[in-house]
Scaffold this active site. Structure first.
Site, PDB file in Angstrom:
ATOM      1  N   PRO A  39       0.830  -1.562  -0.021  1.00  0.00           N
ATOM      2  CA  PRO A  39       0.196  -0.008   0.445  1.00  0.00           C
ATOM      3  C   PRO A  39       0.962   1.411   0.114  1.00  0.00           C
ATOM      4  CG  PRO A  39      -0.784  -1.338   1.738  1.00  0.00           C
ATOM      5  CD  PRO A  39       0.054  -1.973   0.984  1.00  0.00           C
ATOM      6  N   ARG A  81      -0.535   5.784  -9.596  1.00  0.00           N
ATOM      7  CA  ARG A  81      -1.363   6.661 -10.828  1.00  0.00           C
ATOM      8  C   ARG A  81      -1.327   8.110 -10.952  1.00  0.00           C
ATOM      9  NH1 ARG A  81      -6.012   5.046  -7.724  1.00  0.00           N
ATOM     10  NH2 ARG A  81      -5.970   2.655  -8.411  1.00  0.00           N
ATOM     11  N   GLU A 110      -5.449  -2.860 -10.576  1.00  0.00           N
ATOM     12  CA  GLU A 110      -6.053  -1.557 -10.575  1.00  0.00           C
ATOM     13  C   GLU A 110      -5.318  -0.313 -10.709  1.00  0.00           C
ATOM     14  OE1 GLU A 110      -9.424  -1.062  -8.380  1.00  0.00           O
ATOM     15  OE2 GLU A 110     -10.362  -2.722  -8.470  1.00  0.00           O
ATOM     16  N   ASP A 120     -12.948  -3.061 -13.525  1.00  0.00           N
ATOM     17  CA  ASP A 120     -13.367  -3.202 -15.025  1.00  0.00           C
ATOM     18  C   ASP A 120     -14.235  -1.193 -15.512  1.00  0.00           C
ATOM     19  OD1 ASP A 120     -15.235  -4.358 -16.564  1.00  0.00           O
ATOM     20  OD2 ASP A 120     -16.555  -5.007 -14.993  1.00  0.00           O
ATOM     21  N   GLU A 140     -11.692 -11.154  -8.895  1.00  0.00           N
ATOM     22  CA  GLU A 140     -11.732 -10.195  -7.432  1.00  0.00           C
ATOM     23  C   GLU A 140     -13.869 -10.401  -7.733  1.00  0.00           C
ATOM     24  OE1 GLU A 140     -11.458  -6.859  -5.864  1.00  0.00           O
ATOM     25  OE2 GLU A 140      -9.283  -6.856  -5.511  1.00  0.00           O
TER      26      GLU A 140
END
Length: 562
Positions: free
Chosen positions: A126, A133, A167, A207, A268
């Site tokens: 973390p 990003r 992600e 997604d 997931e």
């Protein structure tokens, strides 16, 4: 309901042989007998404490990352406590998101291995232990951290895959981070090969709209085995309540992923927005047509979460487990699965896709960042820089980030544009990367502060509110700095990519020029310069722009200020 170990009556006999090795052939997973392997798993990570969200992360569609984490594989007592329930669920895999590589994991890993449970392990951490990003970089500190975790786990027989990101890219505007993710996959794959590990390298994607979802999947799986991930995960929560294959959108996902050349899975799943969770997607996930494309998935989450995804709770002393109806329904579904054992491994032909071009839904270059080179960064830091960040500040990533922005802005305003932070920056859209873009944030900060110091070489120019100090081994002149930098950069392997080696006892990844190099256009960055070219730059720039411009010119140039 609450279950006791006695009532479960599950056998916990140690297996005499190691777990079968799982390998990838084309887009499918197989065990050593040639049978198809499906990931039938559950997320296995206690929830950490959330950190404050940053403005930059929020602007990039992010959410607060955990400020701390609890390593679930370091407690033999807890692994033994949870094993009966994992067995009751019928899982063969767990996904673990964060571990502390300095702790011992032998007992937990053996407990799971002895009972047929593989581990998919995320190697990022973390906050400051993963590709950001908002300001992406593939750097020495991340490479060293990933390798350290890999070295801790790679000899366990039940490590199925190492995930190099979760992600990282979550919307079109930050697909410029995708080249950094792919560079991480390239270098970690090379390292695993060099140490004889067959573990897969994976990535878990968010997604999104079909164009974004499909383009990102194609990008991270294109270009051949050397640079593509082996296992592409999709975090999908669209099958809610009593949905079906069509109403959930899974038909569109399966169609969009049918030409992906590597193994895919739902990394997931388990929507909670139309309770109760019926888990009817499990039957679809382990039958055709989904099994023609996907190789199983990871239900979220075994441990309780603050937003209601957990399937069990624990007593106040942590010794007893209470299962929920979610747990019972998932157990029923998992234990009823009978996925097809096709296609036969011998009939599968491995494929390779060309990489997609930049588009409205993908702003990522096919030119990847170079392999982080610890030796070059250390050499520059020790021999070519005059102003060094203090150790206490270097261990405070938030302060380093703020100071780096400040130092770079000083260069822009105080040098009339003759010096900037291009050499430590990179641009994943244009595919241009400064020659020190792979160094750690601390080295980048020392570079920026040293560049400022060279324009006004007095002690107060290297103070930065007590966060920096003059190096005792600093170059005497700008020319000395240029010479030292040139010597350091001469050790850069041709092509910019090479096989990294194990992390030394001092924490540095040892890199050598004798490792395997990839020189294809899709895998290398053209940020290097020949020795003669460097000398020419010194001669032209040095006579007119001063010491910092000389140093900056030698260190190369990207196009983005960090």
């Amino acid at each position: 309901m609450k279950l006791s170990l006695t009532l479960l009556g599950l056998p916990f006999l140690s297996l005499a042989t190691a777990l079968p090795k799982i390998t990838r052939t084309g887009k499918y997973l197989y065990d050593e007998s040639g049978s198809r392997f499906y990931i039938k798993g559950v997320a296995y990570q206690p929830q950490g404490e959330a950190a404050a969200n940053t403005e930059a992360n929020q602007a990039n569609g992010g959410f607060p990352e955990p400020e701390s984490f609890h390593d679930p594989l370091s407690s033999p007592q807890n692994c033994t406590r949870d094993l009966p329930y994992l067995k009751q669920l019928g899982v063969n895999s767990v996904r673990v998101y964060s571990v502390n590589s300095s702790l011992n994991h032998d007992e937990c890993m053996k407990t799971f291995s002895d009972n047929g449970i593989y581990v998919l392990l995320d190697v990022s951490l973390p906050l400051n232990g993963s590709i950001d990003r908002a300001s992406p970089s593939w750097s020495t500190n991340l490479l060293n951290e990933y390798i350290t975790t890999i070295d801790t786990f790679r000899n366990y027989d039940n490590v199925l895959a190492f995930n190099i990101g979760n992600e990282v890219v979550n919307q079109v505007s930050n697909t410029n981070a995708a080249p950094y993710v792919k560079a991480a996959a390239r270098d970690i794959k090379a390292y695993l090969t060099s140490v004889g590990s067959s573990a897969l390298v994976g990535y878990s994607a968010t997604d999104g709209d079909a164009d974004f979802r499909n383009d990102l999947a194609e990008y991270l799986t294109c270009g051949g085995n050397d640079i593509a991930v082996d296992l592409y995960g999709l975090n999908n929560y669209e099958w809610c309540g009593n949905a079906n294959y069509n109403s959930s959108g899974w038909n569109t996902i399966v169609s969009g992923f049918q030409n992906i050349p590597v193994a895919t899975y739902m990394s997931e799943y388990g929507c909670i927005f139309q309770p109760p969770r019926l888990w009817t997607e499990v039957a679809a996930l382990f039958s055709t047509p989904v099994t023609d494309v996907f190789s199983g998935g990871i239900a979220f989450s075994y441990f309780p979460t603050s937003d209601g995804y957990g399937m069990v709770t624990f007593s106040s002393d942590g010794n007893s487990v209470t299962t929920s109806d979610d747990f019972t329904r998932l157990s029923t579904q998992y234990n009823a699965t009978q996925p097809p054992n096709s296609p036969a491994q011998s009939s599968v032909t491995a494929g390779q896709n060309d990489c997609p071009n930049e588009s409205a839904s993908l702003v990522a270059s096919n030119t990847l960042p170079p392999t982080p080179n610890q030796g070059v960064c250390d050499c520059i830091n020790q021999k070519a820089l005059a102003c060094l960040v203090t150790s206490s500040t270097a261990n405070s990533p938030t302060i380093v980030g703020d100071l780096l922005n400040y130092a770079c802005s000083l260069l822009d305003t105080s040098t009339n544009g003759t010096a900037n932070c291009d050499p430590i920056g990179g641009n994943g859209t244009s595919g241009t990367y400064g020659q020190l873009s792979y160094c750690s944030p601390a080295v980048k900060l020392s570079y920026a502060m040293s560049a400022y110091y060279e324009f006004n070489p007095i002690d107060s120019s290297c103070d930065f509110a007590g966060n920096a100090t003059l190096s005792p081994t600093r170059p005497n002149t700008a020319q000395d700095a240029s010479s030292a930098a040139s010597q350091c950069l001469s050790a850069e392997p041709s092509g910019g990519t090479f096989t990294p080696s194990a992390v030394s006892s001092s924490g540095a990844s040892q890199t050598t020029s004798s490792g395997t190099r990839t020189n294809s256009a899709s895998a290398s960055a053209s940020s290097g310069a020949s020795s003669s070219g460097l000398r020419a730059i010194i001669e032209v720039k040095g006579s007119t722009l001063g010491g910092v411009a000389v140093l900056g010119a030698i260190l190369g140039g990207g196009l983005m200020v960090l």
